[in-house]
Design an enzyme around this catalytic site. Structure first.
Site, PDB file in Angstrom:
ATOM      1  N   VAL A   1       0.892  -1.252   0.241  1.00 19.34           N
ATOM      2  CA  VAL A   1       0.068  -0.028   0.118  1.00 19.34           C
ATOM      3  C   VAL A   1       0.919   1.150   0.192  1.00 19.34           C
ATOM      4  CG1 VAL A   1      -1.906   1.366   1.213  1.00 19.34           C
ATOM      5  CG2 VAL A   1      -1.558  -1.187   1.527  1.00 19.34           C
ATOM      6  N   HIS A   2       0.767   2.116  -0.951  1.00 18.02           N
ATOM      7  CA  HIS A   2       1.530   3.519  -1.006  1.00 18.02           C
ATOM      8  C   HIS A   2       0.972   4.673  -1.511  1.00 18.02           C
ATOM      9  CE1 HIS A   2       2.534   2.403  -5.188  1.00 18.02           C
ATOM     10  NE2 HIS A   2       2.666   3.663  -5.338  1.00 18.02           N
ATOM     11  N   ARG A   3      -0.116   4.354  -2.482  1.00 23.79           N
ATOM     12  CA  ARG A   3      -0.831   5.595  -3.090  1.00 23.79           C
ATOM     13  C   ARG A   3      -1.423   6.437  -2.096  1.00 23.79           C
ATOM     14  NH1 ARG A   3      -0.556   6.108  -8.209  1.00 23.79           N
ATOM     15  NH2 ARG A   3      -0.029   3.967  -9.664  1.00 23.79           N
TER      16      ARG A   3
END
Length: 363
Positions: A202-204
């Site tokens: 998860v990074h957005r």
């Protein structure tokens, strides 16, 4: 020819690895690292293990707001472009480094070549979408990885200097896969076996910066961990928000969830190829899941690569509201029920994209 390659982020280092090798057989390449990704796990390790030539310049820009980061990169690049006088500036993907390099070059009347041109999510609230659209419209050469990308470019009136090359990430996946299996023991270190874990990332900003979304994702991970192991390489920015929202310790305390630092390309290849399923909001990992023939669950309302959804190997689980919304039950249901039901098509080319791009650059 003298070609300046501008890189700034993890995925760009990967994409440049084999293109750079090809370029240097006949041409002079100067690599500029903007420093957008700057720690060892997100930067140095990729140059080391993929044998990418060390940057000739490192701008050391680091993190900042979108405007300040993009502006500072442009200022630094303008001076270097004037000094080096390249024939072409080569950019990759959709980061702030990509946009800054393209803008700085075109203002100096230097041709820009864009690798991975044409993906569209049709949502200008996504910073990467703005970067890729603007870069495409000011570039002289557009290297599209898939027919869908070609169609997107043509629909926007971009028909000159547009080429279907295939995807350089497939080149890298094919080239480095065997080496990865030999060089890393990450499976043993984590105590995991083939297909008995989910690989999750998860990074957005739409997930990390929105507490409700990140909280729902974490609830889903904790629920899934009752039945299966999860391996979660945590981006530094994601870690910051997990701690800010009080979620980090809950993940640490959950048996079967392995929170680990970001890993290099070779270790990530091994984790990708051996996962049971992949849950991610990363466009690059969606593609690599497809290359590895691993079912992918996209933590978003749309995939950066709709080709993988249309081909039945990727499913999006975010709900369309006035903004992206993730729900725990949608994620869990997808993990339990989603299975690809057909063979893959040849969407991303034949693994020869780097060669084709290098040939086109001088035609």
């Amino acid at each position: 020819m003298k070609i300046i390659t501008v890189l700034g982020a993890r995925s760009q280092f990967i994409k440049a690895a084999l293109v750079s090798r090809e370029l240097r057989k006949k041409h002079t390449e100067i690599i500029i690292h903007t420093g957008q990704h700057y720690n060892h796990e997100l930067s140095d390790i990729f140059f080391e293990e993929m044998n990418i030539p060390q940057p000739d310049y490192n701008l050391g820009i680091g993190s900042d707001t979108h405007a300040r980061q993009t502006g500072q990169i442009m200022i630094e690049l303008e001076a270097l472009f004037l000094k080096e006088k390249p024939d072409v500036v080569l950019v990759y993907g959709d980061t702030n480094s990509t946009l800054a390099a393209a803008l700085a070059a075109v203002k100096l009347h230097i041709p820009v070549a864009h690798v991975e041109a044409g993906p569209r999510m049709n949502d200008k609230a996504i910073p990467e979408e703005v970067n890729r659209v603007v870069t495409d419209h000011i570039s002289s050469m557009l290297f599209a990885p898939t027919p869908v990308c070609m169609d997107n470019l043509h629909r926007e009136g971009l028909t000159q200097g547009v080429y279907l090359t295939g995807d350089v990430m497939l080149d890298c996946f094919m080239h480095f896969s065997k080496e990865a299996e030999k060089r890393t023991g990450i499976m043993d270190n984590l105590g995991i076996e083939k297909s008995d874990y989910l690989l999750v990332t998860v990074h957005r900003a739409s997930n990390t910066d929105t507490e409700e979304n990140l909280r729902e994702i974490c609830k889903a991970f904790i629920e899934l961990a009752k039945e299966i192991k999860l391996v979660f390489p945590v981006h530094p920015r994601t870690e910051k928000y997990l701690k800010q929202y009080g979620l980090y310790q809950a993940l640490i305390d959950t048996p079967n969830i392995h929170l680990i630092k970001p890993v290099g390309y070779l270790e990530m290849l091994v984790l990708t190829k051996n996962a049971g399923k992949i849950l991610t909001d990363s466009g690059s990992l969606q593609k690599e899941a497809y290359f590895a023939k691993i079912p992918c669950i996209t933590l978003d309302t749309v995939s950066a690569w709709p080709e993988t959804v249309e081909d039945g190997w990727n499913i999006v689980v975010g709900e369309e509201t006035d903004r992206q919304q993730l729900r725990r039950e949608n994620i869990i249901n997808a993990v339990k029920s989603f299975e690809p039901n057909k063979k893959q098509q040849n969407i991303f080319g034949n693994g020869k994209a780097a060669e084709k791009i290098c040939d086109l650059l001088v035609c």
